[in-house]
Design a protein around this motif. Structure first.
Motif, PDB file in Angstrom:
ATOM      1  N   ARG A  61       4.884  20.575  -6.287  1.00  0.00           N
ATOM      2  CA  ARG A  61       5.338  18.837  -6.302  1.00  0.00           C
ATOM      3  C   ARG A  61       6.080  18.325  -5.257  1.00  0.00           C
ATOM      4  NH1 ARG A  61       2.149  17.987 -10.180  1.00  0.00           N
ATOM      5  NH2 ARG A  61       2.703  15.686 -10.405  1.00  0.00           N
ATOM      6  N   LEU A  62       6.334  18.383  -4.567  1.00  0.00           N
ATOM      7  CA  LEU A  62       7.335  17.822  -3.423  1.00  0.00           C
ATOM      8  C   LEU A  62       6.721  17.146  -2.648  1.00  0.00           C
ATOM      9  CD1 LEU A  62       9.933  20.976  -2.720  1.00  0.00           C
ATOM     10  CD2 LEU A  62       9.844  18.871  -4.357  1.00  0.00           C
ATOM     11  N   HIS A  63       5.883  16.330  -3.052  1.00  0.00           N
ATOM     12  CA  HIS A  63       4.408  15.150  -2.594  1.00  0.00           C
ATOM     13  C   HIS A  63       5.368  14.111  -1.627  1.00  0.00           C
ATOM     14  CE1 HIS A  63       2.505  16.904  -5.156  1.00  0.00           C
ATOM     15  NE2 HIS A  63       3.042  16.380  -6.327  1.00  0.00           N
ATOM     16  N   ASP A  64       4.257  14.482  -0.679  1.00  0.00           N
ATOM     17  CA  ASP A  64       4.850  12.822   0.352  1.00  0.00           C
ATOM     18  C   ASP A  64       4.364  11.801  -0.024  1.00  0.00           C
ATOM     19  OD1 ASP A  64       6.228  13.132   2.866  1.00  0.00           O
ATOM     20  OD2 ASP A  64       4.457  12.108   3.869  1.00  0.00           O
ATOM     21  N   ARG A  65       5.211  11.110  -0.086  1.00  0.00           N
ATOM     22  CA  ARG A  65       5.008   9.470  -0.345  1.00  0.00           C
ATOM     23  C   ARG A  65       5.263   8.385   0.921  1.00  0.00           C
ATOM     24  NH1 ARG A  65       7.249   8.217  -6.636  1.00  0.00           N
ATOM     25  NH2 ARG A  65       5.149   6.694  -5.736  1.00  0.00           N
ATOM     26  N   TRP A 119       4.818  -5.325   8.625  1.00  0.00           N
ATOM     27  CA  TRP A 119       4.995  -4.740   7.376  1.00  0.00           C
ATOM     28  C   TRP A 119       6.873  -3.877   7.310  1.00  0.00           C
ATOM     29  CZ3 TRP A 119       1.415  -3.955   3.111  1.00  0.00           C
ATOM     30  CH2 TRP A 119       0.128  -5.351   3.976  1.00  0.00           C
ATOM     31  N   ALA A 120       7.420  -3.496   6.286  1.00  0.00           N
ATOM     32  CA  ALA A 120       8.160  -3.217   6.572  1.00  0.00           C
ATOM     33  C   ALA A 120       8.007  -1.399   5.415  1.00  0.00           C
ATOM     34  CB  ALA A 120       9.334  -3.486   5.262  1.00  0.00           C
ATOM     35  N   VAL A 121       8.181  -0.413   6.100  1.00  0.00           N
ATOM     36  CA  VAL A 121       7.260   0.848   6.567  1.00  0.00           C
ATOM     37  C   VAL A 121       9.147   1.882   5.108  1.00  0.00           C
ATOM     38  CG1 VAL A 121       6.524   3.042   6.952  1.00  0.00           C
ATOM     39  CG2 VAL A 121       6.302   1.027   7.953  1.00  0.00           C
ATOM     40  N   THR A 122       8.203   2.304   4.152  1.00  0.00           N
ATOM     41  CA  THR A 122       9.837   2.889   3.475  1.00  0.00           C
ATOM     42  C   THR A 122       9.210   4.296   3.002  1.00  0.00           C
ATOM     43  OG1 THR A 122      10.247   1.125   2.437  1.00  0.00           O
ATOM     44  CG2 THR A 122      11.514   3.172   1.741  1.00  0.00           C
ATOM     45  N   LYS A 123       9.874   5.506   2.927  1.00  0.00           N
ATOM     46  CA  LYS A 123       9.519   7.022   2.365  1.00  0.00           C
ATOM     47  C   LYS A 123       9.848   6.304   1.127  1.00  0.00           C
ATOM     48  CE  LYS A 123       7.511   9.914   5.553  1.00  0.00           C
ATOM     49  NZ  LYS A 123       5.800  10.274   4.971  1.00  0.00           N
ATOM     50  N   ILE A 124       8.843   7.988   0.154  1.00  0.00           N
ATOM     51  CA  ILE A 124       9.560   7.517  -1.332  1.00  0.00           C
ATOM     52  C   ILE A 124       9.461   8.406  -1.692  1.00  0.00           C
ATOM     53  CG2 ILE A 124       9.082   6.795  -3.679  1.00  0.00           C
ATOM     54  CD1 ILE A 124       7.325   4.306  -2.257  1.00  0.00           C
ATOM     55  N   PHE A 125      10.568   9.001  -2.893  1.00  0.00           N
ATOM     56  CA  PHE A 125      11.100  10.139  -3.330  1.00  0.00           C
ATOM     57  C   PHE A 125       9.695  10.327  -4.500  1.00  0.00           C
ATOM     58  CE2 PHE A 125      15.293  10.038  -2.823  1.00  0.00           C
ATOM     59  CZ  PHE A 125      15.857  11.183  -2.843  1.00  0.00           C
ATOM     60  N   PRO A 126       9.304  12.022  -4.494  1.00  0.00           N
ATOM     61  CA  PRO A 126       8.415  12.588  -5.136  1.00  0.00           C
ATOM     62  C   PRO A 126       8.438  11.945  -6.604  1.00  0.00           C
ATOM     63  CG  PRO A 126       9.497  14.184  -4.211  1.00  0.00           C
ATOM     64  CD  PRO A 126       9.686  13.092  -4.127  1.00  0.00           C
ATOM     65  N   LEU A 165       0.549  -1.103   0.070  1.00  0.00           N
ATOM     66  CA  LEU A 165       0.234  -0.287   0.081  1.00  0.00           C
ATOM     67  C   LEU A 165       1.391   1.218  -0.265  1.00  0.00           C
ATOM     68  CD1 LEU A 165      -1.335  -2.574   2.416  1.00  0.00           C
ATOM     69  CD2 LEU A 165      -3.018  -0.462   1.879  1.00  0.00           C
ATOM     70  N   GLU A 166       0.241   2.492  -0.642  1.00  0.00           N
ATOM     71  CA  GLU A 166       1.482   2.799  -0.888  1.00  0.00           C
ATOM     72  C   GLU A 166       0.694   4.838  -0.302  1.00  0.00           C
ATOM     73  OE1 GLU A 166       3.326   6.870  -3.803  1.00  0.00           O
ATOM     74  OE2 GLU A 166       3.220   4.183  -4.299  1.00  0.00           O
ATOM     75  N   PHE A 167       0.631   5.710   0.458  1.00  0.00           N
ATOM     76  CA  PHE A 167      -0.103   6.486   0.619  1.00  0.00           C
ATOM     77  C   PHE A 167       0.724   8.136   0.175  1.00  0.00           C
ATOM     78  CE2 PHE A 167      -1.185   3.648   3.613  1.00  0.00           C
ATOM     79  CZ  PHE A 167      -1.906   3.562   4.114  1.00  0.00           C
ATOM     80  N   TRP A 168      -0.168   8.697  -0.579  1.00  0.00           N
ATOM     81  CA  TRP A 168       0.472   9.749  -1.044  1.00  0.00           C
ATOM     82  C   TRP A 168      -0.720  11.011  -1.005  1.00  0.00           C
ATOM     83  CZ3 TRP A 168      -1.514  13.482  -4.225  1.00  0.00           C
ATOM     84  CH2 TRP A 168      -1.022  14.555  -4.884  1.00  0.00           C
ATOM     85  N   GLN A 169       0.239  11.561  -0.032  1.00  0.00           N
ATOM     86  CA  GLN A 169      -0.184  13.227  -0.098  1.00  0.00           C
ATOM     87  C   GLN A 169       0.509  14.632  -0.752  1.00  0.00           C
ATOM     88  OE1 GLN A 169      -2.173  14.373   2.925  1.00  0.00           O
ATOM     89  NE2 GLN A 169      -2.656  16.014   1.225  1.00  0.00           N
TER      90      GLN A 169
END
Length: 201
Positions: free
Chosen positions: A180-184, A194-201, A171-175
């Motif tokens: 356009r420096l979105h938070d993912r 679950w492994a939790v990872t931040k992703i570049f926008p 699952l990915e949560f996109w804000q």
């Protein structure tokens, strides 16, 4: 434009965050906050997508209902992997969900089918979903035929009409964020957790 904030990453699982976001969307979206894009593909990898409605969800998966002989039903039989996408424009948010599809139980399908309006239940009989339709009047004639066959409220569920549960593996949560420096934030199934990872926008 709603006030934006980064996605909380303190959660060790994605479902509490989805529950919070979904509750906010139910309050802010003008219509059908439970609408989600369902992407499927053939066994040869040819994709297709359409909007369906989320009818139930929990930590075991996200459920929608359909004619199992429809295009999406046929593709899920050929290739039982799917992706879902919620887009809540009023909140500037998206949730992407990926995972295998399984059928719901007959008891689940019966219970949801019984909760539908009478004409919707008759429509499940009248519509040969995804097949060519010569004219709108043909659908209306078929509906009238099944109205005559089932004049009361006791309308059985067609055997070909049931639900699918997408069991999330990711699952990915996109804000939405300024410039356009979105938070993912992605949650990927890792054994029992679950492994939790931040992703570049």
């Amino acid at each position: 434009m709603p006030e934006t904030s980064t996605v909380a990453t303190t959660a060790s699982e994605p479902f509490s965050l989805f529950r919070d976001w979904f509750a906010e969307a139910m309050q802010s979206e003008p219509k059908d906050a439970n609408a989600m894009t369902l992407a499927t593909s053939t066994q040869d990898g040819f994709p297709s997508a359409r909007i369906v409605l989320l009818k139930d969800w929990d930590e075991h998966g996200f459920v929608f209902y359909t004619n199992k002989d429809s295009r999406k039903g046929s593709e899920l039989r050929e290739n039982p992997h799917a992706a879902l996408l919620f887009h809540w424009k009023s909140l500037g948010r998206q949730v992407r969900i990926e995972g295998p599809a399984t059928g719901v139980s007959d008891a689940e399908a019966d219970a949801y089918y019984a909760s539908r309006p009478r004409i919707s239940r008759l429509g499940a009989w009248a519509s040969i979903q995804s097949r060519p339709l010569s004219e709108r009047a043909e659908l209306e004639r078929r509906l009238a035929e099944f109205e005559a066959r089932y004049p009361g409220d006791d309308i059985p569920r067609p055997a070909y009409w049931s639900g699918f549960r997408i069991v999330p593996s990711r699952l990915e949560f996109w804000q939405d964020m300024p410039f356009r420096l979105h938070d993912r934030t992605a949650f990927t199934r890792d054994g029992a957790g679950w492994a939790v990872t931040k992703i570049f926008p």
